[in-house]
Design an enzyme around this catalytic site. Sequence first.
Site, PDB file in Angstrom:
ATOM      1  N   HIS A 132      56.159  33.985  33.136  1.00 51.41           N
ATOM      2  CA  HIS A 132      55.402  35.153  33.604  1.00 51.41           C
ATOM      3  C   HIS A 132      55.657  35.246  35.104  1.00 51.41           C
ATOM      4  CE1 HIS A 132      51.714  37.276  34.904  1.00 51.41           C
ATOM      5  NE2 HIS A 132      51.503  37.617  33.653  1.00 51.41           N
ATOM      6  N   ASP A 209      51.681  26.132  33.321  1.00 55.72           N
ATOM      7  CA  ASP A 209      50.931  27.386  33.226  1.00 55.72           C
ATOM      8  C   ASP A 209      50.306  27.435  31.843  1.00 55.72           C
ATOM      9  OD1 ASP A 209      51.931  30.931  33.263  1.00 55.72           O
ATOM     10  OD2 ASP A 209      50.085  29.941  32.667  1.00 55.72           O
ATOM     11  N   GLN A 212      48.187  30.991  28.361  1.00 54.82           N
ATOM     12  CA  GLN A 212      48.246  31.419  26.958  1.00 54.82           C
ATOM     13  C   GLN A 212      48.039  30.258  25.997  1.00 54.82           C
ATOM     14  OE1 GLN A 212      48.373  34.529  26.091  1.00 54.82           O
ATOM     15  NE2 GLN A 212      48.843  35.399  28.093  1.00 54.82           N
ATOM     16  N   LYS A 235      41.008  34.675  29.519  1.00 53.13           N
ATOM     17  CA  LYS A 235      41.796  34.571  28.298  1.00 53.13           C
ATOM     18  C   LYS A 235      41.154  33.624  27.283  1.00 53.13           C
ATOM     19  CE  LYS A 235      46.175  35.645  30.524  1.00 53.13           C
ATOM     20  NZ  LYS A 235      46.465  37.059  30.564  1.00 53.13           N
ATOM     21  N   CYS A 373      54.881  41.536  32.358  1.00 57.72           N
ATOM     22  CA  CYS A 373      55.016  40.697  33.550  1.00 57.72           C
ATOM     23  C   CYS A 373      56.051  39.603  33.311  1.00 57.72           C
ATOM     24  CB  CYS A 373      53.693  40.046  33.957  1.00 57.72           C
ATOM     25  SG  CYS A 373      52.469  41.240  34.467  1.00 57.72           S
TER      26      CYS A 373
END
Lengths: 415, 147
Positions: A132, A209, A212, A235, A373
């Site tokens: 991303h 990261d 997600q 999220k 993104c």
Amino acid sequence: MSTLSSKIAVDFDVEKIREDFPVLKQTVHGKPLVYLDSAATAQKPRVVIDAIRKFHEVDCANIHRGVHELSQRSTEAYEETRAKVKKFINSRSKNELIFVRGTTEGINLVTSSWGRRNVKEGDEIIISAMEHHSNIVPWQMLCEETGAKLRVIPMNDRGELILEEYAKLLGPRTKMVAVAHVSNALGTINPIKQMVEMAHEAGALTLIDGAQAAPHIKVDVQALDADFYTFSGHKVCGPTGIGILYGRSKLLNAMPPYQGGGDMIRTVTFEKTTYNDLPYKFEAGTPNIAGGIGLGAALDYLCRIGLDTIAAYEHELLVYGTEQLQQIPGLRLIGTARQKAAVLSFVIEGIHPHDIGTVLDRQGIAVRTGHHCAQPVMDWFNIPATTRASLAFYNTFAEIDALVAGIRKVKEIFS
Amino acid sequence: MVHDLYQEVILDHSKRPRNCHPMEDANHKAEGYNPLCGDKLKLFLKLEDDVVKDVSFVGSGCAISTASASLMTETLKGKRREEALKLLEQFHELLTTDTPVTQELGKLVVFCGVRDYPARVKCATLAWHTLKSALETEAGEPVVSTE
């Protein structure tokens, strides 16, 4: 409906879960809302909304150092979230958990505070082809500032990172490997434990990261042995404007502060200022108190259901969704990794994602279209954009059927 | 339903865009790009004595941006530069305000449905913004972005 799906579906009362989410009860353009955009932001259960309202209605006060009752209540509620996050991702200590605005700020904190002090000209930072923008641009900025080089792990046609190539990129100049746990555009779940091991063998640190991943997989930062791990509150069914950066205490202690101001100090004079201990050293100013409290309520909610249950149910949705979409002529799934989260990115021959998304919207179906993104991912697959349906534990098999019917309608219009 | 946006004329022009080819002897060119959804187009103009003798485009994009470019090229042929710029203003008004539809726009009125789809206005206006850029520069190939 596939027979594989019926097992977990029977044990998982999705209709009861959906009653917890006020947003899902509405109609859009006269049709029931089918929300398939949880990778962009997850919906919030009533307990999260109530926790935020309760803070504003009952416990509203600034945190830390207040001697009055309300301040003590708000401090307790806010700091309790830190304890909940410690359990959620299994960090060694609460002091290794820094409240940030979201994953993007978490990454920027590391590039800014750790990066500037530790990265020099000729050093190398490794990221992957599926990142991303938030895990690309801060590193690019750091490389420009310091003269370091950015290297990119390639992926194959299925959207899986090629580990042999990753091994070749690792070397004595590698300072950091920054990689997504789960890709937002493709759904790929990366073998983080293995990648961290390989990075450490080469003497490099790692930043994962987890934006997600945190909503969909049980994350254990100690088991992964990650040096930094960051994720966003909104999220994981929490409010926007709050997130967490986990960092090993040894690293965080050696890093200079990110922002200066109140709370991150111990003493201040015009001659000299001393900084606070972890985690407060990195938390300047009044934080998003309501957001922190909302995040705590969200983590409670998810843990009550159980991340393993959530992962299993979402996997059933993914299997069913994949089966159904693959039957549509002219539809090609983008991102077909063997290990995937419930993300269905696709292109349809001759029909632009923007048009697909508009027609689906008019049928009450919310998907995201564009580059998500992740422009380099689109370039990799040589497409301008995809249509992305991202599923969560409050979605149903019937909603996937609605998506399929919607796509057939799209094809009808554009045939 | 969505047929107010994707009318027959628009669908036809998106599937079979008119004047969709490069032009070797164009004396005005410009490129347009909509970064949010990836619509791209390159516009070619042949102006003689301030009249549009020929116009064409190439590009890739959504149905709205393609149809808009196609219908624009049909509308522009034979128009004077000032007329073209006036059409641009009127077209923009059509898409973004409640003003009643004017006959001067001819076939372009099919885009009035875009008013109800604010996210798609930039798709419909890309070709026109690119036209403005092409008309306003004498030499070189500016790239216009909708951002």
